[in-house]
Design a protein around this motif. Structure first.
Motif, mmCIF file in Angstrom:
data_model
loop_
_atom_site.group_PDB
_atom_site.id
_atom_site.type_symbol
_atom_site.label_atom_id
_atom_site.label_comp_id
_atom_site.label_asym_id
_atom_site.label_seq_id
_atom_site.Cartn_x
_atom_site.Cartn_y
_atom_site.Cartn_z
ATOM 1 N N LYS A 1 -1.851 11.202 5.810
ATOM 2 C CA LYS A 1 -0.459 10.910 6.348
ATOM 3 C C LYS A 1 0.033 11.541 7.328
ATOM 4 O O LYS A 1 0.833 11.009 7.866
ATOM 5 C CB LYS A 1 0.296 11.222 4.664
ATOM 6 C CG LYS A 1 -0.031 10.259 3.450
ATOM 7 C CD LYS A 1 0.677 10.848 2.480
ATOM 8 C CE LYS A 1 0.749 9.960 1.216
ATOM 9 N NZ LYS A 1 1.233 10.696 0.019
ATOM 10 N N ALA B 1 1.004 -1.340 -0.021
ATOM 11 C CA ALA B 1 -0.060 -0.018 -0.005
ATOM 12 C C ALA B 1 0.652 1.168 -0.077
ATOM 13 O O ALA B 1 0.492 2.216 -0.720
ATOM 14 C CB ALA B 1 -1.009 0.061 1.298
ATOM 15 N N SER B 2 2.057 1.247 0.845
ATOM 16 C CA SER B 2 2.826 2.338 0.834
ATOM 17 C C SER B 2 3.360 2.776 -0.569
ATOM 18 O O SER B 2 3.439 3.785 -1.090
ATOM 19 C CB SER B 2 3.952 2.368 1.937
ATOM 20 O OG SER B 2 4.646 1.094 1.654
ATOM 21 N N THR C 1 -6.195 15.658 -2.791
ATOM 22 C CA THR C 1 -5.701 14.838 -1.992
ATOM 23 C C THR C 1 -5.649 15.240 -0.683
ATOM 24 O O THR C 1 -4.804 14.743 -0.026
ATOM 25 C CB THR C 1 -4.230 14.490 -2.696
ATOM 26 O OG1 THR C 1 -3.442 15.805 -2.979
ATOM 27 C CG2 THR C 1 -4.213 13.873 -4.023
ATOM 28 N N MET D 1 0.751 4.350 -2.931
ATOM 29 C CA MET D 1 0.480 5.573 -2.931
ATOM 30 C C MET D 1 1.385 6.546 -3.324
ATOM 31 O O MET D 1 1.084 7.666 -3.572
ATOM 32 C CB MET D 1 0.733 5.952 -1.168
ATOM 33 C CG MET D 1 -0.231 5.223 -0.215
ATOM 34 S SD MET D 1 -2.152 5.456 -0.857
ATOM 35 C CE MET D 1 -2.275 6.862 0.026
ATOM 36 N N THR D 2 2.540 5.932 -3.772
ATOM 37 C CA THR D 2 3.613 6.866 -4.663
ATOM 38 C C THR D 2 3.397 6.796 -6.282
ATOM 39 O O THR D 2 3.855 7.325 -6.896
ATOM 40 C CB THR D 2 4.915 6.440 -4.421
ATOM 41 O OG1 THR D 2 5.290 5.070 -4.842
ATOM 42 C CG2 THR D 2 5.243 6.648 -2.963
ATOM 43 N N LEU E 1 -2.494 8.079 -8.636
ATOM 44 C CA LEU E 1 -2.813 8.996 -7.538
ATOM 45 C C LEU E 1 -2.063 10.373 -7.541
ATOM 46 O O LEU E 1 -2.814 11.247 -6.884
ATOM 47 C CB LEU E 1 -2.461 8.114 -6.297
ATOM 48 C CG LEU E 1 -3.091 6.678 -6.072
ATOM 49 C CD1 LEU E 1 -2.426 6.072 -4.876
ATOM 50 C CD2 LEU E 1 -4.561 6.966 -6.197
ATOM 51 N N LYS E 2 -1.011 10.580 -8.097
ATOM 52 C CA LYS E 2 -0.492 11.947 -7.918
ATOM 53 C C LYS E 2 -1.322 12.685 -8.685
ATOM 54 O O LYS E 2 -1.202 14.132 -8.672
ATOM 55 C CB LYS E 2 0.893 11.880 -8.328
ATOM 56 C CG LYS E 2 2.063 11.236 -7.410
ATOM 57 C CD LYS E 2 3.206 11.223 -7.922
ATOM 58 C CE LYS E 2 4.102 10.533 -7.023
ATOM 59 N NZ LYS E 2 5.687 10.285 -7.284
ATOM 60 N N LEU F 1 -6.051 12.600 1.959
ATOM 61 C CA LEU F 1 -4.979 11.684 1.927
ATOM 62 C C LEU F 1 -3.905 12.383 2.779
ATOM 63 O O LEU F 1 -3.121 11.741 3.387
ATOM 64 C CB LEU F 1 -4.536 11.397 0.431
ATOM 65 C CG LEU F 1 -3.304 10.544 0.303
ATOM 66 C CD1 LEU F 1 -3.720 9.133 0.814
ATOM 67 C CD2 LEU F 1 -3.331 10.467 -1.537
#
Length: 199
Positions: free
Chosen positions: A166, A144-145, A159, A148-149, A153-154, A162
């Motif tokens: 974080k 998952a980590s 966000t 996220m990159t 998603l960017k 999100l």
């Protein structure tokens, strides 16, 4: 505002385009809001209906500033109706045909090509992201980590939630570390002015 799933709540004003699969109309709802309504007969070869199903599935999945999403989709008698927000200048094809009748300007073409490339990249990123998430092999599935990159998603619009999650995760980790250090210091090494209880 949700659109109605009843065709009698729409007034079809004019035909905007006769397409491969159906007809697109300029329409108004009961609140006089302009919409584009695509009307597709279900009495068509399966290949054409597959185009419609793919359009619905693809457009409903993607949310991007350059994609006009489907507001509502419903079946009435032998027709499928798709409602979209109305674009006053029409889609790119209509804009080029009706506004730039003697040819479009170079900067207009560059913008169109740039946006098409961005959308294509967005779509490819989406498919890659889904493939990574649904990988059956746990050893090759991304954590998952790492997900996220991912570039998909960017590109997401908002966000902030999100980022807040974080930040909250970091604060909780720091709090646990600090709490642990304080607890260990208190337990392991008495300070000079501490009272030591003897029983």
């Amino acid at each position: 505002m949700m659109c109605s799933n009843n065709i009698s709540n729409y007034k079809l004003l004019e035909i905007l385009k006769n397409g491969k699969v159906g007809t697109v109309y300029k329409a108004e709802d009961l609140n006089n809001k302009c919409l584009a309504v695509k009307k597709v007969s279900v009495d068509q070869p399966m290949e054409k209906l597959k185009l419609l199903f793919n359009e619905v599935l693809t457009v409903r999945r993607l949310q991007h500033r350059n994609i006009n999403t489907i507001v509502s989709c419903f079946l009435y008698k032998q027709y499928v109706y798709l409602t979209y927000n109305f674009m006053c200048f029409g889609n790119c094809e209509m804009l080029l045909k009706n506004v730039y009748t003697s040819g479009s300007l170079e900067h207009t073409n560059k913008r169109i090509v740039r946006d098409v490339i961005v959308n294509k990249s967005f779509s490819e990123d989406f498919h890659q992201f889904v493939e990574l998430c649904l990988n059956k092999n746990p050893l090759s599935r991304w954590a998952a980590s790492k997900l996220m990159t991912h570039s998909f998603l960017k590109q997401c619009r908002n966000t902030s939630l999100l980022d807040q999650l974080k930040d909250l995760g970091k604060k909780m980790s720091n709090f646990k570390i600090n709490e642990h250090e304080i607890f260990c210091d208190a337990r392991c090494s008495p300070q000079p002015n501490d009272t030591i209880w003897k029983f």
